[in-house]
Design an enzyme around this catalytic site. Structure first.
Site, PDB file in Angstrom:
ATOM      1  N   TRP A 325       0.833  -1.203   0.000  1.00  0.00           N
ATOM      2  CA  TRP A 325       0.000   0.000   0.000  1.00  0.00           C
ATOM      3  C   TRP A 325       0.869   1.255   0.000  1.00  0.00           C
ATOM      4  O   TRP A 325       0.510   2.268  -0.605  1.00  0.00           O
ATOM      5  CB  TRP A 325      -0.911   0.002   1.231  1.00  0.00           C
ATOM      6  CG  TRP A 325      -1.767   1.230   1.373  1.00  0.00           C
ATOM      7  CD1 TRP A 325      -3.023   1.433   0.882  1.00  0.00           C
ATOM      8  CD2 TRP A 325      -1.432   2.441   2.095  1.00  0.00           C
ATOM      9  NE1 TRP A 325      -3.494   2.680   1.231  1.00  0.00           N
ATOM     10  CE2 TRP A 325      -2.532   3.326   1.968  1.00  0.00           C
ATOM     11  CE3 TRP A 325      -0.319   2.851   2.813  1.00  0.00           C
ATOM     12  CZ2 TRP A 325      -2.541   4.586   2.549  1.00  0.00           C
ATOM     13  CZ3 TRP A 325      -0.330   4.120   3.380  1.00  0.00           C
ATOM     14  CH2 TRP A 325      -1.434   4.971   3.248  1.00  0.00           C
ATOM     15  N   HIS A 326       2.028   1.173   0.671  1.00  0.00           N
ATOM     16  CA  HIS A 326       2.877   2.354   0.809  1.00  0.00           C
ATOM     17  C   HIS A 326       3.579   2.745  -0.480  1.00  0.00           C
ATOM     18  O   HIS A 326       3.957   3.910  -0.640  1.00  0.00           O
ATOM     19  CB  HIS A 326       3.915   2.126   1.921  1.00  0.00           C
ATOM     20  CG  HIS A 326       3.355   2.286   3.297  1.00  0.00           C
ATOM     21  ND1 HIS A 326       2.707   1.265   3.956  1.00  0.00           N
ATOM     22  CD2 HIS A 326       3.325   3.343   4.139  1.00  0.00           C
ATOM     23  CE1 HIS A 326       2.313   1.691   5.145  1.00  0.00           C
ATOM     24  NE2 HIS A 326       2.663   2.951   5.270  1.00  0.00           N
ATOM     25  N   GLY A 327       3.781   1.814  -1.387  1.00  0.00           N
ATOM     26  CA  GLY A 327       4.429   2.214  -2.625  1.00  0.00           C
ATOM     27  C   GLY A 327       4.800   1.052  -3.508  1.00  0.00           C
ATOM     28  O   GLY A 327       4.854  -0.101  -3.071  1.00  0.00           O
ATOM     29  N   PHE A 479       2.323   8.522  -1.079  1.00  0.00           N
ATOM     30  CA  PHE A 479       1.611   7.259  -0.958  1.00  0.00           C
ATOM     31  C   PHE A 479       0.134   7.415  -1.271  1.00  0.00           C
ATOM     32  O   PHE A 479      -0.564   6.452  -1.397  1.00  0.00           O
ATOM     33  CB  PHE A 479       1.784   6.670   0.438  1.00  0.00           C
ATOM     34  CG  PHE A 479       3.243   6.546   0.859  1.00  0.00           C
ATOM     35  CD1 PHE A 479       4.173   6.080  -0.043  1.00  0.00           C
ATOM     36  CD2 PHE A 479       3.635   6.891   2.125  1.00  0.00           C
ATOM     37  CE1 PHE A 479       5.508   5.978   0.325  1.00  0.00           C
ATOM     38  CE2 PHE A 479       4.968   6.774   2.501  1.00  0.00           C
ATOM     39  CZ  PHE A 479       5.902   6.317   1.608  1.00  0.00           C
TER      40      PHE A 479
END
Length: 479
Positions: A325-327, A479
């Site tokens: 999800w963060h990248g 993000f």
């Protein structure tokens, strides 16, 4: 529009005055103003991004109404998956398209096949990961009949786009934030002052702590091959405080700003670096995202129920998805994998809910056991942050290899004394306020008003003295 910009310093008072002195006669006028202000705030980066958030909002608003009218379970499920497909489809395309293409090419190259696919110069819309999850929570809760779908389009648009928390959270649930747009709001001086105090602490975290740590963390990580192990360790520590000050600072500013307009947002950080194990850390770090994954992914998968294999599987899924999800980088996935490894022993020994209270509650100082537990947890967290910050997984391993070499015993070549003093002061204030919603919420509350305001002025002076010459964007905007 950044919180730490002149633009926002002009924008906020204008919206505040219009909200309380011009549109205060009608609730719909206030909500409409918030929608307009939020779109201006969001469009300040790139007006083209507005089409995405408006389209996602209209899709979920329409599907919510359809879910209420539809009794056939198969059709209701189809409507839910339509919402999920639209929202995650946009997120996947803008955030992960090139990642999958590049890895697809590398996989074929490994087997001796050279292909030249078309990649796109995609601009990642600011905050898409945040508002996507926020609007998805609405559709899912309506589907589960935990929430009545709204017929008030203006309120729904305001809920999705509410500017204080739009681009970096907290990720609010529809069950908590949406009903606040239905009720008449009144100005309360005490709430406004409390909001300003939380904003002040947020700005201090961002400008004084995060931005100053960023200067040295970036210098060390970007030139890690030039530094010895002790300096690299210092760089990892600076990034550890940078990301906390940056992200929790944004949350404090967002929550404080919301309070100025009569809204209550949920706490997003609860002093995570005082955690005594990784399970407690994840109950205190980015709470809105952790609980979102818990309620909408982990529990539906079975949670901690079932066989040992299912527990292990669900734990790795939740942390790997959180990392992704963060990248779009293997470093984030590795960061999630490491945290899953940290968490697993606690889950399997049923010690993942041991520390539910505040550390050293009703005491000034922690005991020896708490000191050791906090130190170990903090050390593991710093190690994981190296993967989060590194450019590649290889970079992270090279960085760690140098840290654990003999050069760790040599003197660091980067020693900003002033920053060490600021960090000690910061953590001291955080420790004093660890039982509250934010560190200075009740600090000096029993002392004279003059002393309290002198302290606030001291924070303001420090913020101006140590502010950067250039605007520093918030880390989580990417993000």
């Amino acid at each position: 529009m950044y919180f730490n910009s002149i633009d926002f310093a002009v924008f906020l008072p204008i919206v505040f005055i219009l909200y309380w002195f011009v549109t205060n006669t009608r609730l719909k006028f206030q909500n409409a103003l918030l929608v307009l202000a939020s779109y201006v705030f969001y469009g300040w980066w790139d007006w083209r991004f507005l089409s995405l958030i408006i389209f996602s909002s209209l899709v979920d608003y329409t599907i919510g109404l359809q879910l209420q009218n539809q009794k056939n379970q198969s059709k209701r499920r189809l409507l839910l998956w339509s919402s999920i497909a639209v929202n995650l489809g946009f997120l996947g395309f803008f955030k992960y398209y090139n990642f999958f293409v590049d890895n697809f090419v590398q996989a074929f190259s490994f087997f001796g096949h050279q292909i030249k696919p078309n990649t796109l110069q995609i601009i990642l819309p600011v905050g898409i990961s945040f508002y996507t999850f926020q609007t998805l929570s609405y559709t899912i809760d309506v589907y589960k009949k935990k929430l009545e779908p709204t017929k008030d389009l203006i309120s729904f648009l305001a809920f999705v786009s509410f500017f204080p928390q739009l681009v970096a959270g907290p990720i609010e649930r529809a069950t908590h934030l949406l009903p606040q747009f239905y009720k008449r709001r009144y100005f309360h001086y005490s709430k406004a002052i409390d909001g300003c105090k939380q904003m002040l602490w947020g700005f201090f975290k961002k400008i004084v702590i995060a931005d100053n740590c960023a200067e040295y963390a970036n210098q060390i990580f970007n030139n890690s091959q030039d530094y010895n192990g002790s300096t690299l360790l210092i760089g990892a520590l600076f990034f550890t405080f940078q990301i906390y000050g940056d992200f929790s600072g944004y949350s404090d500013i967002a929550i404080g700003t919301s309070r100025l307009f009569g809204f209550d947002l949920k706490q997003n950080f609860a002093f995570p670096y005082f955690s005594r194990d990784i399970a407690e850390f994840w109950r205190r770090w980015h709470i809105s995202l952790s609980t979102w994954f818990r309620d909408y992914l982990y529990i539906p998968l079975g949670g901690s129920r079932g066989s040992t294999w299912l527990k292990v599987r669900n734990t790795f899924i939740i942390f790997l998805v959180s990392g992704f999800w963060h990248g779009a980088n293997w470093t984030f996935i590795m960061w999630g994998f490491l945290n899953a490894l940290y968490f697993l022993p606690l889950l399997l020994t049923k010690r993942n809910r041991t520390h539910l209270n505040v550390v050293a509650q009703d005491r000034w100082l922690p005991n020896i056991k708490d000191v050791f537990s906090m130190g170990l947890t903090f050390g593991l967290t710093v190690l994981a942050w190296i993967f989060f910050r590194a450019e590649t997984v290889c970079h992270a391993f090279t960085y760690l290899k140098e840290i654990f070499s003999a050069s760790l015993l040599s003197l660091p070549t980067v020693r900003p004394f002033y920053l060490f003093v600021l960090l000690l002061f910061f953590m001291f204030i955080e420790w004093l306020g660890r039982a509250n919603a934010y560190a200075i919420e009740r600090l000096l509350i029993r002392k004279s008003k003059a002393l309290r305001w002198s302290f606030y002025m001291f924070l303001i002076v420090l913020t101006f003295i140590f502010s950067s010459q250039t605007e520093q964007e918030f880390i989580y905007f990417q993000f």
